[in-house]
Design a protein around this motif. Structure first.
Motif, PDB file in Angstrom:
ATOM      1  N   ARG A  32       0.780  -1.268  -0.156  1.00  8.11           N
ATOM      2  CA  ARG A  32       0.066  -0.125   0.051  1.00  8.11           C
ATOM      3  C   ARG A  32       0.923   1.090   0.106  1.00  8.11           C
ATOM      4  O   ARG A  32       0.673   2.296  -0.607  1.00  8.11           O
ATOM      5  N   ASP A  33       1.936   1.188   0.785  1.00  6.64           N
ATOM      6  CA  ASP A  33       2.880   2.455   0.827  1.00  6.64           C
ATOM      7  C   ASP A  33       3.674   2.566  -0.399  1.00  6.64           C
ATOM      8  O   ASP A  33       3.875   3.591  -0.843  1.00  6.64           O
ATOM      9  N   VAL A  34       4.042   1.523  -1.147  1.00 10.46           N
ATOM     10  CA  VAL A  34       4.585   1.572  -2.456  1.00 10.46           C
ATOM     11  C   VAL A  34       3.550   2.082  -3.566  1.00 10.46           C
ATOM     12  O   VAL A  34       4.255   3.067  -4.046  1.00 10.46           O
ATOM     13  N   GLN A  35       2.474   1.897  -3.286  1.00  6.44           N
ATOM     14  CA  GLN A  35       1.488   2.422  -4.349  1.00  6.44           C
ATOM     15  C   GLN A  35       1.323   3.980  -4.169  1.00  6.44           C
ATOM     16  O   GLN A  35       1.358   4.684  -4.999  1.00  6.44           O
ATOM     17  N   LEU A  36       1.258   4.131  -2.761  1.00  7.48           N
ATOM     18  CA  LEU A  36       1.103   5.879  -2.561  1.00  7.48           C
ATOM     19  C   LEU A  36       2.321   6.415  -2.731  1.00  7.48           C
ATOM     20  O   LEU A  36       2.245   7.556  -3.412  1.00  7.48           O
ATOM     21  N   ALA A  37       3.437   6.062  -2.659  1.00 11.29           N
ATOM     22  CA  ALA A  37       4.773   6.566  -3.060  1.00 11.29           C
ATOM     23  C   ALA A  37       4.741   6.786  -4.356  1.00 11.29           C
ATOM     24  O   ALA A  37       5.304   7.839  -5.003  1.00 11.29           O
ATOM     25  N   ARG A  38       4.445   5.930  -5.390  1.00 13.09           N
ATOM     26  CA  ARG A  38       4.133   6.171  -6.712  1.00 13.09           C
ATOM     27  C   ARG A  38       3.514   7.393  -7.113  1.00 13.09           C
ATOM     28  O   ARG A  38       3.712   8.271  -7.808  1.00 13.09           O
ATOM     29  N   LEU A  39       2.459   7.294  -6.181  1.00 12.96           N
ATOM     30  CA  LEU A  39       1.496   8.541  -6.629  1.00 12.96           C
ATOM     31  C   LEU A  39       2.339   9.974  -5.963  1.00 12.96           C
ATOM     32  O   LEU A  39       1.927  10.908  -6.747  1.00 12.96           O
ATOM     33  N   ALA A  40       2.796   9.982  -4.953  1.00 12.60           N
ATOM     34  CA  ALA A  40       3.478  10.933  -4.726  1.00 12.60           C
ATOM     35  C   ALA A  40       4.465  11.416  -5.443  1.00 12.60           C
ATOM     36  O   ALA A  40       4.783  12.788  -5.598  1.00 12.60           O
ATOM     37  N   LEU A  41       5.248  10.673  -6.158  1.00 20.58           N
ATOM     38  CA  LEU A  41       6.419  11.052  -6.871  1.00 20.58           C
ATOM     39  C   LEU A  41       5.720  11.691  -8.241  1.00 20.58           C
ATOM     40  O   LEU A  41       6.315  12.889  -8.557  1.00 20.58           O
ATOM     41  N   ARG A  51       3.105  13.418  -8.412  1.00 14.96           N
ATOM     42  CA  ARG A  51       2.370  14.523  -7.828  1.00 14.96           C
ATOM     43  C   ARG A  51       3.280  15.763  -7.550  1.00 14.96           C
ATOM     44  O   ARG A  51       2.939  16.555  -6.963  1.00 14.96           O
ATOM     45  N   GLY A  52       4.607  15.145  -7.848  1.00 14.97           N
ATOM     46  CA  GLY A  52       5.863  16.246  -7.366  1.00 14.97           C
ATOM     47  C   GLY A  52       5.930  16.282  -5.846  1.00 14.97           C
ATOM     48  O   GLY A  52       6.349  17.560  -5.412  1.00 14.97           O
ATOM     49  N   SER A  53       5.939  15.237  -5.196  1.00 16.68           N
ATOM     50  CA  SER A  53       6.161  15.385  -3.690  1.00 16.68           C
ATOM     51  C   SER A  53       7.016  14.243  -3.244  1.00 16.68           C
ATOM     52  O   SER A  53       6.770  13.138  -2.798  1.00 16.68           O
ATOM     53  N   PRO A  54       8.136  14.550  -3.648  1.00 15.54           N
ATOM     54  CA  PRO A  54       9.486  13.435  -3.362  1.00 15.54           C
ATOM     55  C   PRO A  54       9.661  13.291  -2.033  1.00 15.54           C
ATOM     56  O   PRO A  54      10.053  12.081  -1.647  1.00 15.54           O
ATOM     57  N   ASP A  55       9.647  14.353  -1.159  1.00 16.69           N
ATOM     58  CA  ASP A  55       9.785  14.075   0.288  1.00 16.69           C
ATOM     59  C   ASP A  55       8.732  13.073   0.876  1.00 16.69           C
ATOM     60  O   ASP A  55       9.187  12.316   1.729  1.00 16.69           O
ATOM     61  N   ALA A  56       7.416  13.228   0.472  1.00 16.60           N
ATOM     62  CA  ALA A  56       6.291  12.320   0.971  1.00 16.60           C
ATOM     63  C   ALA A  56       6.796  10.951   0.441  1.00 16.60           C
ATOM     64  O   ALA A  56       6.642   9.915   1.146  1.00 16.60           O
ATOM     65  N   ALA A  57       6.963  10.683  -0.697  1.00 14.76           N
ATOM     66  CA  ALA A  57       7.532   9.705  -1.450  1.00 14.76           C
ATOM     67  C   ALA A  57       8.643   8.779  -0.489  1.00 14.76           C
ATOM     68  O   ALA A  57       8.443   7.503  -0.380  1.00 14.76           O
ATOM     69  N   GLU A  58       9.409   9.577  -0.301  1.00 16.78           N
ATOM     70  CA  GLU A  58      10.543   8.964   0.482  1.00 16.78           C
ATOM     71  C   GLU A  58       9.988   8.476   2.060  1.00 16.78           C
ATOM     72  O   GLU A  58      10.651   7.426   2.134  1.00 16.78           O
ATOM     73  N   ASN A  59       9.380   9.236   2.367  1.00 11.11           N
ATOM     74  CA  ASN A  59       8.772   8.639   4.049  1.00 11.11           C
ATOM     75  C   ASN A  59       8.200   7.678   3.716  1.00 11.11           C
ATOM     76  O   ASN A  59       7.980   6.737   4.578  1.00 11.11           O
TER      77      ASN A  59
END
Length: 206
Positions: free
Chosen positions: A53-62, A64-72
């Protein structure tokens, strides 16, 4: 055949509602012991479920231009995947549908499909009542067979995650984000979800 991970609202509710098991009860009946063990296993399987689930959310964050959120999110997935617990072994599925050599496919989710015409009959009502009692006593195989005898087919689909391969993909994505290679990081995360396979279990395997 590889398929995308599909999570139903019912599954999400079931997985998120499992509570920790307390060891304070003086004694447990056989049924209570089984139910307690089931809860413990669901909590562990949830590590893999949460990681994907977090992997999928990280892809979305990337994207959406939110690399910091993706990294977390990736760090959280790494924590879930790196649980140093021998109980991972309880969720390993080995058969011809788990192709990667040197890896362990972990059951991270299940969905249940029921084929029923919903036409009530005395025979069906009696069989359903019997199946309900069997499910209450954690006799899943027997319950499915009881339903099959009256024409209700039940199939269970398991979602299997290659543990080592997923860990490598997530670690690679973390490194790529540090190098500000966000597109490449997204592809690494995509590899993690693409490697998940499904296995539909026949009634004889339940």
């Amino acid at each position: 055949m590889k398929k995308k991970l599909i999570v139903t609202a019912i599954t999400l509710l079931a997985m998120s509602s499992v509570s920790a098991i307390a060891d304070t009860k003086p004694s447990l009946s056989p049924i209570e012991k089984t139910q307690s063990q089931d809860k413990k296993e669901y909590m562990l399987a949830k590590h893999g479920f949460d990681a994907i689930r977090d992997v999928q959310l990280a892809r979305l964050a990337l994207f959406r231009g939110s690399p910091d959120a993706a990294e977390n999110l990736i760090k959280r997935a790494q924590k879930s995947l790196s649980e140093d617990n021998s109980d991972w072994d309880k969720f390993i599925k080995k058969n011809k549908k788990t192709p990667l050599q040197g890896d362990n496919y972990i059951i991270i989710d299940e969905s249940v499909n029921v084929s029923d015409d919903f036409i009530a009959t005395p025979e069906k009502s009696k069989a359903i009542a019997k199946a309900n009692l069997q499910l209450k006593n954690n006799a899943r195989k027997e319950a499915i067979e009881s339903l099959r005898l009256i024409g209700i087919d039940v199939s269970i689909t398991q979602y299997l995650m290659p543990l080592n391969q997923t860990r490598k993909a997530v670690d690679k994505a973390q490194q790529l984000i540090k190098e500000e290679k966000y597109y490449e990081a997204n592809l690494a995360l995509k590899m993690a979800t693409d490697e998940i396979i499904t296995d539909t279990i026949s009634r004889d395997e339940t």
